[in-house]
Design a protein around this motif. Structure first.
Motif, PDB file in Angstrom:
ATOM      1  N   GLY A  51      -8.922  -0.674  -3.085  1.00  0.00           N
ATOM      2  CA  GLY A  51      -9.493  -1.535  -1.824  1.00  0.00           C
ATOM      3  C   GLY A  51      -9.422  -3.014  -2.549  1.00  0.00           C
ATOM      4  O   GLY A  51      -8.683  -2.963  -3.373  1.00  0.00           O
ATOM      5  N   ARG A  89     -17.770   0.841   1.510  1.00  0.00           N
ATOM      6  CA  ARG A  89     -16.181   1.515   1.573  1.00  0.00           C
ATOM      7  C   ARG A  89     -17.599   3.640   1.033  1.00  0.00           C
ATOM      8  O   ARG A  89     -16.922   4.059   2.316  1.00  0.00           O
ATOM      9  N   GLY A 218     -10.451   3.473  14.529  1.00  0.00           N
ATOM     10  CA  GLY A 218     -10.021   2.361  13.879  1.00  0.00           C
ATOM     11  C   GLY A 218     -11.659   2.592  13.498  1.00  0.00           C
ATOM     12  O   GLY A 218     -12.985   2.833  14.091  1.00  0.00           O
ATOM     13  N   ALA A 220     -12.705   0.244  10.773  1.00  0.00           N
ATOM     14  CA  ALA A 220     -13.670  -1.173  10.401  1.00  0.00           C
ATOM     15  C   ALA A 220     -14.928  -0.877  10.856  1.00  0.00           C
ATOM     16  O   ALA A 220     -15.295  -1.146  12.412  1.00  0.00           O
ATOM     17  N   ASP A 328      -7.047   6.662   6.760  1.00  0.00           N
ATOM     18  CA  ASP A 328      -8.020   5.305   6.635  1.00  0.00           C
ATOM     19  C   ASP A 328      -7.607   4.948   5.541  1.00  0.00           C
ATOM     20  O   ASP A 328      -7.322   3.433   5.725  1.00  0.00           O
ATOM     21  N   ALA A 331      -4.330   2.955   5.747  1.00  0.00           N
ATOM     22  CA  ALA A 331      -5.053   2.313   7.018  1.00  0.00           C
ATOM     23  C   ALA A 331      -5.398   0.513   6.815  1.00  0.00           C
ATOM     24  O   ALA A 331      -4.728   0.118   7.236  1.00  0.00           O
ATOM     25  N   ARG A 332      -5.827   0.600   5.651  1.00  0.00           N
ATOM     26  CA  ARG A 332      -6.314  -0.493   5.472  1.00  0.00           C
ATOM     27  C   ARG A 332      -6.036  -1.181   4.336  1.00  0.00           C
ATOM     28  O   ARG A 332      -6.447  -2.456   3.841  1.00  0.00           O
ATOM     29  N   THR A 333      -4.211  -0.521   3.642  1.00  0.00           N
ATOM     30  CA  THR A 333      -4.428  -0.950   2.362  1.00  0.00           C
ATOM     31  C   THR A 333      -2.622  -0.754   2.441  1.00  0.00           C
ATOM     32  O   THR A 333      -2.201  -1.817   1.454  1.00  0.00           O
ATOM     33  N   SER A 336      -2.172  -4.836   3.359  1.00  0.00           N
ATOM     34  CA  SER A 336      -3.507  -5.384   3.442  1.00  0.00           C
ATOM     35  C   SER A 336      -3.550  -7.104   3.016  1.00  0.00           C
ATOM     36  O   SER A 336      -1.823  -7.178   2.639  1.00  0.00           O
ATOM     37  N   GLU A 338      -4.228  -7.644   5.888  1.00  0.00           N
ATOM     38  CA  GLU A 338      -4.732  -6.777   7.605  1.00  0.00           C
ATOM     39  C   GLU A 338      -4.964  -5.130   7.761  1.00  0.00           C
ATOM     40  O   GLU A 338      -4.650  -4.497   6.744  1.00  0.00           O
ATOM     41  N   GLU A 339      -5.424  -5.219   8.346  1.00  0.00           N
ATOM     42  CA  GLU A 339      -5.653  -3.676   8.597  1.00  0.00           C
ATOM     43  C   GLU A 339      -4.795  -2.651   9.744  1.00  0.00           C
ATOM     44  O   GLU A 339      -5.278  -3.436  11.175  1.00  0.00           O
TER      45      GLU A 339
END
Length: 364
Positions: A51, A89, A218, A220, A328, A331-333, A336, A338-339
């Motif tokens: 992350g 997380r 998502g 988030a 996932d 999706a978040r990395t 990054s 932005e997700e």
């Protein structure tokens, strides 16, 4: 192996090729299950460790063991890192695993129930019903149930869609596979149009953006409060499916053969459709629409362990959980800070697989 539906339409039951059978004989089932469990543990560790603020894998396990019992690990980390691991997380990774497992086992059950290898959990229009409920909350800013307003509305929309499809599919007191699929597809199209209309006519760009992101799927903003209901629903639903594995296996031989062996096909199918739809409704209520997981993972699992649901369902749960945790994480990395909505990544993987599967199943 082939069979016929009530309307006499021939459909193909999952079959095992000699090569696939040889691979399954080469890898003992317990060893394969252990490998999938190790894969899940590795995916979960990566999901927690990676992350914007990296946490070493050893430290992740140290924090978790310390939370289980203080004597299991000495606290050599900062309180900030412990908060990131435990409160930010870990619930997200747990929810991703539960959603992936639930969609995967639901897809496997649906493919057996309708005897169609292209069936997936979005088949019954349940996700579109959940979308309408969620969009209504986001666009009109409904706060009747506080922080639970969106998942409650999504679940109610999913349940309403299920009831509508169920009654539309019944004819003369019976529910046939073809009518169920057609009713589900029609309901999904209508409800998707309603959700799109609500979004397009909204005058608040921020609410419109929130609704669009939710429809793309998502995880988030996941908290421990939102995790427990889907965990309970998926565990209970999977346990029930494992308890009726014999009946699911009978359906693979065809409806007439299953009925001859004592299975009340129509009652069993109606009960299982309800169970699967409630699982999907609970999942979609907290994650939005995440497509293709329930389509591609059951086929991968059948290539590994065969079509016997006693062996396939546990493997599908483990592989589905690992897959969505990894998706996932991407999706978040990948972009990054932005997700990317995780539903976009699963569609990018599942779309080509879907096309390949259609060509593979097409008559030659």
């Amino acid at each position: 192996m082939t069979g016929t539906t009530d309307e006499g339409t021939a459909v193909a039951a999952p079959v095992s090729t000699p090569a696939a059978a040889a691979r399954r004989r080469a890898v003992p089932y317990p060893l394969l299950l252990m490998a999938l469990a190790v894969l899940l543990a590795a995916a979960a560790t990566a999901g927690i460790a990676v992350g914007s603020i990296g946490v070493p894998a050893g430290q992740v396990w140290g924090i978790l063991l310390h939370r289980v019992h203080p004597v299991l690990a000495d606290p050599t980390w900062t309180p900030v890192r412990e908060t990131i691991v435990v409160d930010v997380r870990l619930p997200r990774v747990l929810l991703a695993g539960v959603v992936g497992a639930g969609l995967s086992v639901s897809g496997m059950a649906l493919q057996a129930l309708v005897r169609n290898p292209l069936a997936d959990p979005m088949l019954l229009g349940v996700s579109s019903g959940a979308s309408v409920g969620a969009v209504l909350v986001l666009v009109f800013h409904v706060t009747l149930f506080g922080m639970f307003s969106l998942p409650v509305a999504a679940f109610c929309g999913a349940l309403a869609a299920l009831v509508a499809v169920y009654f539309l599919a019944r004819s003369g007191g019976r529910m046939t596979t073809v009518r169920l699929v057609l009713a589900g597809v029609a309901m999904a199209e209508v409800l998707s149009a309603v959700a799109s209309f609500l979004i397009v006519t909204s005058n608040d760009p921020q609410k419109t953006q929130s609704a669009l992101r939710w429809m793309l799927g998502g995880l988030a903003g996941t908290t421990w409060t939102t995790v427990w209901i889907p965990v309970g629903a998926v565990l209970l639903g999977t346990a029930v499916l494992l308890g009726v594995c014999r009946s699911l296996n009978l359906l693979l031989a065809g409806e007439k053969a299953a009925a001859a062996l004592g299975l009340d096909v129509h009652r069993f199918r109606g009960a299982l459709f309800t169970l699967v739809a409630l699982m999907i409704g609970t999942i979609v209520a907290v994650s939005g629409q995440i497509g293709f997981v329930g389509l591609i993972l059951p086929h991968v699992v059948r290539l590994l362990v065969g079509a016997d649901h006693r062996r396939a369902l546990p493997a599908a749960a483990l592989l589905g959980a690992s897959f969505l945790i990894a998706a996932d994480l991407g999706a978040r990395t990948l972009m990054s800070p932005e997700e990317i909505p995780v539903g976009i990544l699963t569609a990018l993987v599942g779309g080509p697989f879907f096309l390949w599967l259609m060509r593979r199943k097409a008559p030659r």
